[in-house]
Design an enzyme around this catalytic site. Structure first.
Site, PDB file in Angstrom:
ATOM      1  N   THR A   1       0.754   0.412   6.413  1.00 16.49           N
ATOM      2  CA  THR A   1       0.853  -0.686   5.695  1.00 16.49           C
ATOM      3  C   THR A   1       0.775  -2.184   6.295  1.00 16.49           C
ATOM      4  O   THR A   1       1.418  -2.160   7.063  1.00 16.49           O
ATOM      5  CB  THR A   1       1.933  -0.387   4.453  1.00 16.49           C
ATOM      6  OG1 THR A   1       2.238  -1.430   3.666  1.00 16.49           O
ATOM      7  CG2 THR A   1       3.135  -0.708   5.405  1.00 16.49           C
ATOM      8  N   GLY A   2       0.269  -3.172   5.628  1.00 13.50           N
ATOM      9  CA  GLY A   2       0.652  -4.623   6.077  1.00 13.50           C
ATOM     10  C   GLY A   2      -0.665  -4.944   6.252  1.00 13.50           C
ATOM     11  O   GLY A   2      -1.757  -4.541   5.465  1.00 13.50           O
TER      12      GLY A   2
ATOM     13  N   THR B   1       0.821  -1.184   0.170  1.00 11.44           N
ATOM     14  CA  THR B   1       0.108   0.294  -0.044  1.00 11.44           C
ATOM     15  C   THR B   1       0.822   1.259   0.095  1.00 11.44           C
ATOM     16  O   THR B   1       1.904   1.291   0.674  1.00 11.44           O
ATOM     17  CB  THR B   1      -0.925  -0.066   1.281  1.00 11.44           C
ATOM     18  OG1 THR B   1      -1.363  -1.060   1.233  1.00 11.44           O
ATOM     19  CG2 THR B   1      -1.698   1.020   1.428  1.00 11.44           C
TER      20      THR B   1
ATOM     21  N   ARG C   1     -13.949  -7.897   0.599  1.00 14.20           N
ATOM     22  CA  ARG C   1     -13.102  -7.559   1.750  1.00 14.20           C
ATOM     23  C   ARG C   1     -12.557  -6.066   1.693  1.00 14.20           C
ATOM     24  O   ARG C   1     -12.098  -5.601   0.621  1.00 14.20           O
ATOM     25  CB  ARG C   1     -12.048  -8.551   1.845  1.00 14.20           C
ATOM     26  CG  ARG C   1     -10.967  -8.312   3.158  1.00 14.20           C
ATOM     27  CD  ARG C   1      -9.976  -7.352   2.637  1.00 14.20           C
ATOM     28  NE  ARG C   1      -8.712  -7.368   3.658  1.00 14.20           N
ATOM     29  CZ  ARG C   1      -7.750  -6.745   3.748  1.00 14.20           C
ATOM     30  NH1 ARG C   1      -7.625  -5.806   2.585  1.00 14.20           N
ATOM     31  NH2 ARG C   1      -6.746  -6.591   4.552  1.00 14.20           N
ATOM     32  N   VAL C   2     -12.702  -5.331   2.805  1.00 14.33           N
ATOM     33  CA  VAL C   2     -11.885  -4.055   3.126  1.00 14.33           C
ATOM     34  C   VAL C   2     -11.045  -4.133   3.959  1.00 14.33           C
ATOM     35  O   VAL C   2     -11.234  -4.517   5.066  1.00 14.33           O
ATOM     36  CB  VAL C   2     -13.101  -3.059   3.294  1.00 14.33           C
ATOM     37  CG1 VAL C   2     -12.369  -1.497   3.449  1.00 14.33           C
ATOM     38  CG2 VAL C   2     -14.149  -2.991   2.080  1.00 14.33           C
ATOM     39  N   GLY C   3      -9.649  -3.637   3.853  1.00 12.70           N
ATOM     40  CA  GLY C   3      -8.803  -3.424   4.717  1.00 12.70           C
ATOM     41  C   GLY C   3      -8.664  -2.186   5.593  1.00 12.70           C
ATOM     42  O   GLY C   3      -9.617  -1.237   5.509  1.00 12.70           O
ATOM     43  N   ASP C   4      -7.550  -1.709   6.110  1.00 10.65           N
ATOM     44  CA  ASP C   4      -7.516  -0.730   6.698  1.00 10.65           C
ATOM     45  C   ASP C   4      -7.240   0.831   5.884  1.00 10.65           C
ATOM     46  O   ASP C   4      -7.491   1.904   6.478  1.00 10.65           O
ATOM     47  CB  ASP C   4      -6.147  -0.611   7.796  1.00 10.65           C
ATOM     48  CG  ASP C   4      -4.867  -0.815   7.156  1.00 10.65           C
ATOM     49  OD1 ASP C   4      -5.167  -1.701   5.825  1.00 10.65           O
ATOM     50  OD2 ASP C   4      -3.835  -0.501   7.155  1.00 10.65           O
TER      51      ASP C   4
ATOM     52  N   GLY D   1      -4.280  -5.393   6.917  1.00  7.53           N
ATOM     53  CA  GLY D   1      -5.312  -4.374   7.472  1.00  7.53           C
ATOM     54  C   GLY D   1      -6.126  -4.850   8.612  1.00  7.53           C
ATOM     55  O   GLY D   1      -6.235  -3.941   9.544  1.00  7.53           O
TER      56      GLY D   1
HETATM   57  C1  SD4 Z   1      -4.790  -3.923   3.290  1.00  9.76           C
HETATM   58  N1  SD4 Z   1      -3.100  -2.741   4.363  1.00  9.76           N
HETATM   59  O1  SD4 Z   1      -5.581  -4.047   2.516  1.00  9.76           O
HETATM   60  C2  SD4 Z   1      -3.511  -3.218   3.200  1.00  9.76           C
HETATM   61  C3  SD4 Z   1      -2.493  -3.854   2.229  1.00  9.76           C
HETATM   62  C4  SD4 Z   1      -1.192  -3.853   2.665  1.00  9.76           C
HETATM   63  O2  SD4 Z   1       0.462  -5.101   3.030  1.00  9.76           O
HETATM   64  O3  SD4 Z   1      -0.612  -2.840   2.872  1.00  9.76           O
HETATM   65  N2  SD4 Z   1      -0.730  -4.826   2.364  1.00  9.76           N
HETATM   66  O4  SD4 Z   1      -4.556  -4.672   4.371  1.00  9.76           O
END
Ligand code: SD4
Length: 321
Positions: A232-233, A181, A209-212, A235
């Site tokens: 990032t990471g 991200t 699905r929705v992340g952070d 979510g």
């Molecule tokens: C998510 N944080 O959709 C985002 C994607 C991301 O490592 O950063 N992935 O969860």
């Protein structure tokens, strides 16, 4: 799995040293405005675009929007915008949010067919009484506002998805090829902060699905009195602790951006000690005074900084593990 991840981390360390990635030096931690910071190595080209606006005394909000357009439009980046890896049904669904110095916010989630979700998020912020539109509603709004419907699934991403379908195992990888991200924060010449966050989300997620990343307070938070943070990471883990809002509130309590990022990561570890060993979450923060912080669960989280003192460099963050 473990061996390949170790190999990957080793090879990304080699690549990092080749690319001149360094650790932030004390004298670089306090930076004068304007400044733009963003997640991962691809932040360099995004920062360069944002800098064109910031260096001419432009507004941080315009800078972050223009900056993240770069990875959104780049088909070789398979974690953001056009060329992003699809969900498990083969659909590219994008999440993005934006926040300015007046706490104006806009977001879109699970948006398909639009190359620049960040600009749709900005339109939600500026043209509607709402703060977030999702799915079909977001697409209809985008089309009504002049955005073009385009296929976002490149041949490469389709191929990767078909490969994935053979086993169809959902296992988020740590540090996907060192870009993921993009979260970007800018402090402009008037000392105003804004941020943007945009992503195609976790590859092969369930449809819907929705992340952070599009959630204000999770993937991004800006408080013009204190500072801003982005993440990032994985979510789900960031949402669980309201990550970016937590980082900013920790700064409000007197922690430096670095301490705040570290405390937020440690909260994830405390919540899920075992799970946290196998996944990545990284936070990036900037105070109102131009002080930086970055911290991640795992090694390999990099970020890019552009200011008068630091002309667009990549740094590797410290990590818990
Ligand atoms: C998510 N944080 O959709 C985002 C994607 C991301 O490592 O950063 N992935 O969860």
């Amino acid at each position: 799995m473990k061996t390949s991840r170790r190999k990957f981390i080793q090879s990304s360390a080699v690549l990092a040293s080749m690319a001149g990635i360094s650790t932030l030096q004390a004298q670089e931690k306090k930076i004068t405005k304007p400044i733009v910071i963003s997640t991962w190595n691809f932040g360099v080209s995004a920062n360069a675009e944002a800098w064109k606006i910031l260096s001419k005394s432009g507004r941080a909000l315009d800078a972050v929007e223009a900056g993240v357009h770069v990875p959104e439009a780049d088909p070789t980046i398979n974690t953001v915008g056009y060329g992003g890896l699809p969900d498990r049904d083969g659909r590219v669904t994008l999440d993005a949010c934006i926040m300015d110095e007046h706490a104006n916010i806009g977001a879109v989630a699970c948006l398909e067919y639009i190359v620049h979700p960040i600009s749709v998020a900005r339109k939600v912020m500026e043209k509607t009484p709402h703060v977030m539109l999702v799915g079909d509603g977001a697409l209809q709004f985008a089309l009504a506002n002049g955005f073009k419907k385009e296929n976002l699934l490149t041949k490469e991403s389709e191929q990767a998805w078909k490969e994935w379908l053979k086993k169809a195992e959902y296992k988020p990888l740590v540090n996907i090829e060192n870009h993921d991200t993009i979260g970007m924060i800018a402090l402009d010449a008037r000392q105003n902060l804004s941020g943007a966050c945009t992503t195609s989300g976790m590859a092969y997620k369930m449809h819907g699905r929705v992340g952070d990343s599009p959630i204000i307070g999770a993937g991004l938070f800006v408080d013009n009195e204190i500072g801003a943070a982005t993440s990032t990471g994985v979510g789900e883990e960031v949402i669980r602790i309201c990550g970016s809002h937590l980082v900013v509130e920790l700064m409000r309590q007197g922690n430096t951006p670095q301490q705040a990022c570290e405390l937020a990561v440690k909260r994830i570890v405390n919540n899920q000690p075992e799970k946290s060993k196998e996944m990545q979450v990284g936070f990036l923060a900037l105070s109102k005074n131009g002080e930086l912080g970055a911290y991640a669960l795992q090694k390999g989280f990099t970020y890019s900084v552009y200011s008068n003192e630091v002309p667009n460099k990549i740094f590797e963050s410290k990590s818990y593990y």
